[in-house]
Design an enzyme around this catalytic site. Sequence first.
Site, short mmCIF file in Angstrom:
data_model
loop_
_atom_site.label_atom_id
_atom_site.label_comp_id
_atom_site.label_asym_id
_atom_site.label_seq_id
_atom_site.Cartn_x
_atom_site.Cartn_y
_atom_site.Cartn_z
N ARG A 178 0.91 -1.06 -0.10
CA ARG A 178 0.03 -0.14 -0.14
C ARG A 178 0.99 1.26 -0.05
O ARG A 178 0.50 2.34 -0.69
CB ARG A 178 -0.93 0.03 1.05
CG ARG A 178 -2.14 1.11 1.23
CD ARG A 178 -3.12 0.90 2.07
NE ARG A 178 -2.88 1.02 3.48
CZ ARG A 178 -3.51 0.74 4.46
NH1 ARG A 178 -4.52 0.47 4.48
NH2 ARG A 178 -2.87 1.03 5.73
N LYS A 220 -2.80 6.56 1.21
CA LYS A 220 -2.47 7.18 2.54
C LYS A 220 -1.64 8.36 2.93
O LYS A 220 -0.42 8.01 2.93
CB LYS A 220 -1.84 5.98 3.51
CG LYS A 220 -2.36 6.00 4.82
CD LYS A 220 -2.33 4.53 5.50
CE LYS A 220 -2.33 4.65 6.99
NZ LYS A 220 -3.73 5.17 7.67
N GLU A 223 -16.30 6.38 4.15
CA GLU A 223 -15.64 5.80 5.46
C GLU A 223 -15.50 6.82 6.46
O GLU A 223 -15.97 7.75 6.54
CB GLU A 223 -14.09 5.33 5.05
CG GLU A 223 -13.24 6.21 4.86
CD GLU A 223 -11.63 6.07 4.39
OE1 GLU A 223 -11.48 4.96 4.84
OE2 GLU A 223 -11.07 6.55 3.50
N1 PLP Z 1 -9.22 4.50 6.60
C1 PLP Z 1 -8.30 5.30 6.63
C2 PLP Z 1 -8.58 6.86 6.12
C3 PLP Z 1 -7.35 5.08 7.67
O1 PLP Z 1 -6.36 6.10 7.81
C4 PLP Z 1 -7.17 3.76 7.85
C5 PLP Z 1 -6.07 3.58 8.81
O2 PLP Z 1 -5.18 2.99 8.32
C6 PLP Z 1 -8.01 2.62 7.67
C7 PLP Z 1 -9.30 3.10 6.91
C8 PLP Z 1 -7.85 1.55 8.04
O3 PLP Z 1 -6.84 0.76 7.34
P1 PLP Z 1 -5.99 -0.34 8.08
O4 PLP Z 1 -7.19 -1.27 8.25
O5 PLP Z 1 -5.26 -0.92 6.75
O6 PLP Z 1 -5.36 0.13 8.96
C1 COI Z 2 -4.01 3.26 11.35
O1 COI Z 2 -5.04 2.74 11.72
O2 COI Z 2 -2.95 2.71 11.27
C2 COI Z 2 -4.26 4.87 11.06
O3 COI Z 2 -3.27 5.32 10.27
C3 COI Z 2 -5.30 5.56 11.43
C4 COI Z 2 -5.00 6.87 12.05
C5 COI Z 2 -3.94 6.66 13.25
C6 COI Z 2 -4.36 7.78 11.26
#
Ligand code: PLP
Ligand code: COI
Length: 339
Positions: free
Chosen positions: A80, A183, A219
């Site tokens: 990612r 991200k 989201e």
């Molecule tokens: N959506 C956003 C905007 C986020 O910042 C995060 C955190 O990483 C997620 C979703 C969840 O992603 P993940 O499950 O890969 O941490």
């Molecule tokens: C995560 O869940 O790792 C995130 O990046 C969410 C937040 C702390 C920005």
Amino acid sequence: MEQINWSDLTFGYMPTDYNVRCVCKNGVWGELEVSSSEYINIHMAATCLHYGQEAFEGMKAFRGKDGRVRIFRMRDNAERMQSSSRGIMMAQLPVEKFEEAVLKVVKLNERFVPPYQSGASLYIRPLLIGTSAQVGVKPARDYMFLVFVTPVGPYFKAGFKPTPYAIMRQYDRVAPLGTGTIKVGGNYAASLAAGEKAHEMGYSAVLYLDSKEKKYLDECGPANFFGIRGNSYITPKSDSILPSITNKSLMTLAEEMGMTVERRHILVEELATFDEAGACGTAAVISPVSRIDDIDENKSYVFSKDGEPGKVCLKLYNKLRAIQYGDEPDTHGWITYVD
Ligand code: PLP
Ligand code: COI
């Protein structure tokens, strides 16, 4: 070493012993370097400071009953970060280098991996920034990757307790064909005003709608969204949300539990038909949703009246945690051991 009260940790920053860095000059990545400084020295005209050439990742390491340290889905995070890099024209860090850096930083800071059953984990934060001086709007030539770790507790104060979320129709976080699927820091800057307003009003986070039509669920600020209806796990399909690795894992687990997984557009009004709802992510794990207020429309959707998480949220949460802490076998190849 100072005594850490593991069970009282919040989702904050605490200094640890080391971070790991790697620089890319003219398209060539150098060797990993270990640093004990919490600071970086960069040019005042660096593209990360002016034009937002910055991407980050988030994953966690867990200590099991057997004392071993497990990192959850590291490769997915590496991939990612490459996708984020392509999105804002940054040099892509090879997946193997990312993995090597993450393993190294966790190993070097092993004393900060919280004990089994403390409820805490070690949060791993990789960061990639453009470092070349540039005044014209152009991608940098040189980049710095670094990864630090910090022990954390729950992201939302309530932990695994349902809390309210808000739909705030005057704010968008990302543009329809913008950077929502990657991200990058700018997305989070764009979410701060709405997020702070929501916090002041007593909400955990904002549930964003699609920015084009304001008809569909997108989201939550820092997490994906899912709803449960009967035996179905329903989560938004959108071109402006981050592909959450937690959500992807939950979809797999839900399917294995015999549930139907639906990834599709979800009309806001459909919230009225859900039995349960949750926000999911690395930091959020599963944060059950008690209620969603569509503030400007003066509508409320209630999922938990008794202050307890729903049955399905609880089952998914327990299953995911069991795999992460090694209480159940890792049948999907999601775990990397730090031995
Ligand atoms: N959506 C956003 C905007 C986020 O910042 C995060 C955190 O990483 C997620 C979703 C969840 O992603 P993940 O499950 O890969 O941490
Ligand atoms: C995560 O869940 O790792 C995130 O990046 C969410 C937040 C702390 C920005």
